[in-house]
Design a protein around this motif. Sequence first.
Motif, mmCIF file in Angstrom:
data_model
loop_
_atom_site.group_PDB
_atom_site.id
_atom_site.type_symbol
_atom_site.label_atom_id
_atom_site.label_comp_id
_atom_site.label_asym_id
_atom_site.label_seq_id
_atom_site.Cartn_x
_atom_site.Cartn_y
_atom_site.Cartn_z
ATOM 1 N N UNK A 123 51.920 67.295 43.810
ATOM 2 C CA UNK A 123 52.409 66.718 42.560
ATOM 3 C C UNK A 123 53.562 67.556 42.008
ATOM 4 N N UNK A 124 54.615 66.847 41.568
ATOM 5 C CA UNK A 124 55.790 67.520 41.008
ATOM 6 C C UNK A 124 55.887 67.329 39.500
ATOM 7 N N UNK A 125 54.825 66.802 38.892
ATOM 8 C CA UNK A 125 54.839 66.602 37.447
ATOM 9 C C UNK A 125 55.016 65.146 37.070
ATOM 10 N N UNK A 126 55.723 64.896 35.979
ATOM 11 C CA UNK A 126 55.883 63.526 35.487
ATOM 12 C C UNK A 126 56.875 62.721 36.308
ATOM 13 N N UNK A 127 57.816 63.396 36.952
ATOM 14 C CA UNK A 127 58.821 62.718 37.775
ATOM 15 C C UNK A 127 58.996 63.466 39.089
#
Length: 232
Positions: free
Chosen positions: A133-137
């Motif tokens: 996962x790289x966060x929200x984007x």
Amino acid sequence: MSTRPFVLLSVAVSIDGYIDDASAERLLLSNAADFDRVDQVRAESDAILIGAGTIRSDNPRLIVKSEVRQAQRTASGRPSTPLKITVTASGSLDPASNFWHHGTSEQPPVIYTTDDGAKKASTLLGDLAEVVSLGETVDFGAVLDDLGARAVGCLMVEGGSQILTEFLAAGLVDELQIAIGPTLVGDSAAPRFLNPATFPGGSTHRMRLLEVTSIGDVALLRYQPSKESSSD
């Protein structure tokens, strides 16, 4: 701090700039000799990246096809096929796709996605892939940072249009290889090489041409996007 990998973007296009037509069957824009060249480039790479849309539309295995090249990689202490990578914001991926079941016994594919996408991808794929996962984007610079930390020295990026556009628009491509097939598609519903975007330097930036090669009826162009060409 780890060094980001060398990014080689590889694509085959029609003379009028399409990477496929709008039919159900994949359009073969290149020829046998150029497909073999691409297989060699794959064999020389540490990782290969395609977008989730390409997995859905083409259902590729994305492996080194030559058994000789596989054996050469294995003999040098590397997996027979480079690390396979995909990028998806949604995490919506089919666990039955070829991508997860060929050339993955030595190392599972890596999925770069968002926080929400990671939950969905993990549920759908289980241990078929490593989910990051790289966060929200999805930030492609962050993708390269993570690959550098994994000691990936050369990343081959093969598409599709959105992925190719994102890498070039972000100024992350070290070499661009374009194989131009002798065909015209002319269908507005078909995918083009690039989507509209703001590219580094704008329309006046001229990439440095490294090489032009004739491969049968295909023309291979190699460019260095980050360098200006000489107009002399």
